[in-house]
Design an enzyme around this catalytic site. Structure first.
Site, PDB file in Angstrom:
ATOM      1  N   TYR A  64      16.655  38.558  35.530  1.00 38.35           N
ATOM      2  CA  TYR A  64      15.639  38.986  34.562  1.00 38.35           C
ATOM      3  C   TYR A  64      14.918  37.789  33.958  1.00 38.35           C
ATOM      4  O   TYR A  64      13.684  37.695  33.992  1.00 38.35           O
ATOM      5  CB  TYR A  64      16.271  39.829  33.456  1.00 38.35           C
ATOM      6  CG  TYR A  64      15.390  39.951  32.238  1.00 38.35           C
ATOM      7  CD1 TYR A  64      14.116  40.529  32.332  1.00 38.35           C
ATOM      8  CD2 TYR A  64      15.790  39.474  30.992  1.00 38.35           C
ATOM      9  CE1 TYR A  64      13.288  40.630  31.221  1.00 38.35           C
ATOM     10  CE2 TYR A  64      14.984  39.576  29.884  1.00 38.35           C
ATOM     11  CZ  TYR A  64      13.732  40.154  29.997  1.00 38.35           C
ATOM     12  OH  TYR A  64      12.909  40.235  28.899  1.00 38.35           O
TER      13      TYR A  64
ATOM     14  N   THR B  59      10.017  36.501  26.717  1.00 42.15           N
ATOM     15  CA  THR B  59      11.318  36.524  26.053  1.00 42.15           C
ATOM     16  C   THR B  59      11.851  35.118  25.832  1.00 42.15           C
ATOM     17  O   THR B  59      11.511  34.191  26.579  1.00 42.15           O
ATOM     18  CB  THR B  59      12.329  37.314  26.919  1.00 42.15           C
ATOM     19  OG1 THR B  59      13.641  37.188  26.374  1.00 42.15           O
ATOM     20  CG2 THR B  59      12.350  36.785  28.350  1.00 42.15           C
ATOM     21  N   ASP B  60      12.721  34.969  24.836  1.00 41.34           N
ATOM     22  CA  ASP B  60      13.371  33.675  24.625  1.00 41.34           C
ATOM     23  C   ASP B  60      14.438  33.397  25.671  1.00 41.34           C
ATOM     24  O   ASP B  60      14.939  32.274  25.777  1.00 41.34           O
ATOM     25  CB  ASP B  60      13.975  33.580  23.217  1.00 41.34           C
ATOM     26  CG  ASP B  60      15.074  34.608  22.938  1.00 41.34           C
ATOM     27  OD1 ASP B  60      15.305  35.494  23.782  1.00 41.34           O
ATOM     28  OD2 ASP B  60      15.678  34.533  21.851  1.00 41.34           O
ATOM     29  N   GLU B  61      14.775  34.390  26.490  1.00 42.29           N
ATOM     30  CA  GLU B  61      15.810  34.178  27.502  1.00 42.29           C
ATOM     31  C   GLU B  61      15.378  33.183  28.578  1.00 42.29           C
ATOM     32  O   GLU B  61      16.226  32.667  29.319  1.00 42.29           O
ATOM     33  CB  GLU B  61      16.229  35.509  28.125  1.00 42.29           C
ATOM     34  CG  GLU B  61      16.844  36.460  27.106  1.00 42.29           C
ATOM     35  CD  GLU B  61      17.499  37.676  27.723  1.00 42.29           C
ATOM     36  OE1 GLU B  61      18.087  37.536  28.817  1.00 42.29           O
ATOM     37  OE2 GLU B  61      17.427  38.757  27.124  1.00 42.29           O
TER      38      GLU B  61
ATOM     39  N   LYS C 160      10.946  36.483  34.294  1.00 38.96           N
ATOM     40  CA  LYS C 160      10.040  36.301  33.160  1.00 38.96           C
ATOM     41  C   LYS C 160       9.560  34.848  33.076  1.00 38.96           C
ATOM     42  O   LYS C 160       8.397  34.591  32.741  1.00 38.96           O
ATOM     43  CB  LYS C 160      10.715  36.722  31.858  1.00 38.96           C
ATOM     44  CG  LYS C 160      10.933  38.214  31.727  1.00 38.96           C
ATOM     45  CD  LYS C 160       9.641  39.015  31.750  1.00 38.96           C
ATOM     46  CE  LYS C 160       8.802  38.825  30.492  1.00 38.96           C
ATOM     47  NZ  LYS C 160       7.604  39.708  30.485  1.00 38.96           N
TER      48      LYS C 160
END
Length: 345
Positions: free
Chosen positions: A155, A130-132, A159
Site C-alpha cells: 500500500y 499518506t504519511d505511510e 502511494k
C-alpha cells in the site's frame, strides 16, 4: 469553485464532498463504487444542486476524459485509492493498478484538459496521500515534508509511487499541483474493516477485539472532518509544487486508543462486563511500522491550519455516530474481508 473529487463516495472523500458543498463549492463526485465506496456516505448532500455524481473508474482513461469534457472543473482533488494495508498484503495487484496506474491516468487526463483550456493559472491538481510513504519511526522524531521516502508495505509503496508521479508531472509538464500526506484518519462513515470502527462494532457485538502484537504501534490520529477542512485549505492556499503534512497532533498507541474506545463505550452502552475484557492479542501484521508522527509546522505556519478536535473528542463523536447509525454499518458486516483477519502475507 467547481471541484472534481475522485473517490468521493469513500471515507475521506465523502467528508470532503459534504464539507465542500456546505461551503458553496460545486462538486463532481467521481467514484467507481468498489467495495468501500457507498453513495450513502454522501446522502446528506445528494439532493443539492451543487452535487453531481459520475460512476467512473480511474483505471479507465476514456471515462476520465469524458468527465473532464462534460464538467470542466476548476480543480481536481484526487482521493480515489485502495487504502487498507492488510488488503495490500493479500492482493498487491489492485493497489498497483488503482494507486499507480490510476493516478497516471488522472494526471494525463488532467494535463490534457488543462492544456486544452489554455493552461489556466488558477487550475489545481491536489493529490491526497499518506504519511505511510515515509516508513517507520523510532521512539523519537517526526515526519516532515523533507523526510526521505521509505515505504514498507505494498500500500505505502503504491502511494509513494503516485506521489512521485505527481511531482514529475509538475516538474516536466508544469501541471499545477499540490500534495498532502496525512496521518491515520477516523470518524463517521469509516468502513468497518479499519481499526476504530472494528473495535466499536466488535465490542457492542460481544466479539473479541483483536490487537496486533502488543498494541504498542503508535499513530497520529486525525479526525476525518478536520482532515477535510485541511484539504480544502491546501487546495485554496497551498503553494504550487509544494507538499503539506496533515496531522491530528494526537499520538496514541493502538492499545491506548482501543482502551479509550472501550471506556467510552462502557459509559455510553454498558455491557455485562467492561469491554476491555474482549481485547485479544493476535500475531502481528507482516512489516508493521512501529510509529508514525507528523510535524505539522509547515501547514500551521504557512497556511494557518491546525486540527480542532482532540482524539478523545473525536472518538466520542465517532462512537455516538456508530451507535446512532446501525442502518449504515449493519449491511457491511457481510462484505468480504470485514470481521475476518486479513494480511497474513
Amino acid at each position: 469553485m467547481k471541484l472534481l473529487i475522485t473517490g468521493g463516495a469513500g471515507f475521506i472523500g465523502s467528508a470532503v464532498v459534504r464539507l465542500a458543498i456546505s461551503r458553496g463549492h460545486e462538486v463532481i463526485n467521481l467514484d467507481a463504487l468498489t467495495y468501500a465506496g457507498r453513495l450513502e456516505n454522501v446522502a446528506p448532500v445528494a439532493d443539492s444542486p451543487l452535487y453531481h455524481f459520475e460512476q467512473a473508474d480511474i483505471r479507465n482513461r476514456a471515462d476520465l476524459d469524458r468527465v473532464f469534457a462534460k464538467h470542466s472543473p476548476d480543480a481536481v482533488m484526487h482521493l480515489a485509492a485502495e487504502s487498507h494495508v492488510d488488503r495490500s498484503i493479500d492482493g498487491p495487484g489492485d493497489f498497483i493498478e488503482t494507486n499507480v496506474t490510476g493516478t497516471y491516468n488522472m494526471l494525463e487526463a488532467a494535463r490534457s484538459y488543462w492544456v486544452g483550456q489554455g493552461r489556466p493559472d488558477d487550475f489545481r491538481f491536489h493529490h491526497i496521500s499518506t504519511d505511510e510513504v515515509y516508513g517507520s519511526l523510532g521512539e523519537d522524531g517526526m515526519f516532515t515534508e523533507e523526510t526521505p521516502y521509505d515505504p514498507r508495505s505494498p500500500y505505502s509503496a503504491s502511494k509513494a509511487s503516485s506521489d512521485h508521479l505527481v511531482r514529475a508531472w509538475h516538474e516536466t509538464y508544469g501541471l499545477p499541483v499540490v500534495l498532502t500526506n496525512c496521518s491515520n484518519n477516523y470518524g463517521p462513515y469509516h468502513f468497518p474493516e479499519k481499526l476504530v470502527p472494528k473495535v466499536i462494532l466488535n465490542a457492542i457485538s460481544g466479539k473479541e477485539i483483536p490487537v496486533y502484537g502488543q498494541g504498542l504501534n503508535v499513530r497520529d490520529w486525525l479526525y476525518v472532518e478536520d482532515h477535510a477542512d485541511a484539504l480544502l485549505c491546501v487546495l485554496e492556499k497551498g503553494k504550487l509544487g509544494r507538499s503539506y503534512n496533515i496531522g491530528g497532533e494526537n499520538e496514541r498507541s493502538n492499545i491506548e486508543l482501543i482502551e479509550t474506545i472501550c471506556r467510552l463505550l462502557d459509559q455510553k452502552r454498558p455491557g455485562s462486563e467492561p469491554y476491555e475484557k474482549l481485547i485479544t492479542f493476535v500475531t502481528d501484521r507482516p512489516g508493521h511500522d512501529a510509529r508514525y508522527a507528523i510535524d505539522p509546522d509547515r501547514i500551521r505556519t504557512e497556511l494557518g491550519w491546525r486540527p480542532s478536535v482532540t482524539v478523545e473528542e473525536g472518538l466520542e463523536r465517532t462512537i455516538d455516530w456508530y451507535l446512532a447509525n446501525e442502518d449504515w454499518w449493519r449491511p457491511l458486516l457481510d462484505r468480504e474481508g470485514v470481521g475476518t483477519r486479513l494480511g497474513h502475507g
